[in-house]
Write a protein that holds these residues in place. Sequence first.
Motif, short mmCIF file in Angstrom:
data_model
loop_
_atom_site.label_atom_id
_atom_site.label_comp_id
_atom_site.label_asym_id
_atom_site.label_seq_id
_atom_site.Cartn_x
_atom_site.Cartn_y
_atom_site.Cartn_z
N GLU A 28 1.06 -1.21 -0.46
CA GLU A 28 -0.05 -0.16 0.23
C GLU A 28 0.87 1.42 -0.17
O GLU A 28 0.60 1.95 -1.04
CB GLU A 28 -1.28 0.47 1.33
CG GLU A 28 -1.39 -1.03 1.24
CD GLU A 28 -1.05 -2.60 1.73
OE1 GLU A 28 -0.34 -2.58 2.72
OE2 GLU A 28 -1.88 -2.96 2.17
N PRO A 107 -2.64 -12.11 9.40
CA PRO A 107 -3.22 -11.72 8.52
C PRO A 107 -4.26 -12.62 8.12
O PRO A 107 -4.20 -13.73 7.36
CB PRO A 107 -2.29 -11.94 7.75
CG PRO A 107 -1.03 -12.68 8.21
CD PRO A 107 -1.00 -12.67 9.80
N TYR A 130 -10.53 -0.86 -0.53
CA TYR A 130 -9.03 -2.18 -0.05
C TYR A 130 -8.16 -1.25 -0.66
O TYR A 130 -8.05 -0.08 -1.50
CB TYR A 130 -8.92 -2.75 -1.49
CG TYR A 130 -9.66 -4.44 -0.92
CD1 TYR A 130 -10.64 -4.47 0.40
CD2 TYR A 130 -10.30 -5.47 -1.68
CE1 TYR A 130 -11.44 -5.18 0.49
CE2 TYR A 130 -11.18 -6.17 -0.80
CZ TYR A 130 -11.75 -6.89 -0.07
OH TYR A 130 -12.65 -7.48 0.20
#
Length: 287
Positions: A28, A107, A130
């Motif tokens: 990200e 996760p 997302y």
Amino acid sequence: MKKIRKAVIPVAGIGTRFLPVTKSIPKEMLPIVDKPILHYIIEECVESGIEEILLINSPYKKCIKEYFDRNYELEDILKNRGKIKESKMIEEISKMATFFYITQNEPLGSGHAIGLAKDFVGNEPFAVLYGDDIIYSSDRPALKQLVEKYEINNSSIIGCLEVPKNVVNRYGIIKFKEGQNKIDTIIEKPSLDEAPSTVAGLGRYILNPEIFEYIENLNANKNGEYQFTDAMKEMMKDYNYEVCMIEGTYYDTGSKEGYLKANIDFSLKRDDLKDKVINILKETNLK
Ligand code: UTP
């Protein structure tokens, strides 16, 4: 009318498709030209009227919080060196919205991550984006298109795009209720024969808060992950879900191909880079 004020962005995934860089740099936070992917997504939230943003973060991605916090030291150094514009620019990042953080310690999937947002969300509709895809729209931001649709009848909404037949196996494909715009279910990564349409769900959603009951009842898949799509699919049996066909260009920046395409396209939109990039592409083409 219920206003969409809150957004939840899960960013705690392990980014397998982008290893080895994601061993220490969150996908990200990979730059598209000179801003991290997540920065573009936060801009989309803000331009869509979102005031509070919850980032579901991993213990190994501390640099995400650092990026959206203030950095007085760097601001001062830049100011002292006469770089006033640059100093202001980095100060503005922390003021884009009110940021909140929750840690997803393991996760365990997108469903598990979004489930951690229950207390933050409370009893109001909210957005989910997302953290690894960008949708470019020169007109209305993608999330704003969903928000405007939500305001019509308050159904949960999935942002979608028509995709070519040969790539349906990469997406969650929408099966519509007969003769309606309402969603019956989602078929994950179907073969062309199994695909009920060519309408693909993207990482943009508006959810009614009942979603948390369905997340709580999720079962893990064979990889031990709790998938957000599975929770939505169960909720669709009891509540309306609608499609919002997004006008814009979608970049799956969590994949290498989408990431590289985004870098080329976004640099071509920049006055300071356009000609240079065109020259590089021309030269590369000659070889
Ligand atoms: P992805 O499935 O694209 O992320 O999840 P991933 O698992 O990191 O990617 P690959 O397939 O291994 O390369 C969509 C979003 O949900 C977040 C991701 O960070 C991404 O923004 N996510 C995923 C979580 O926050 N927690 C998870 O356990 C899984």
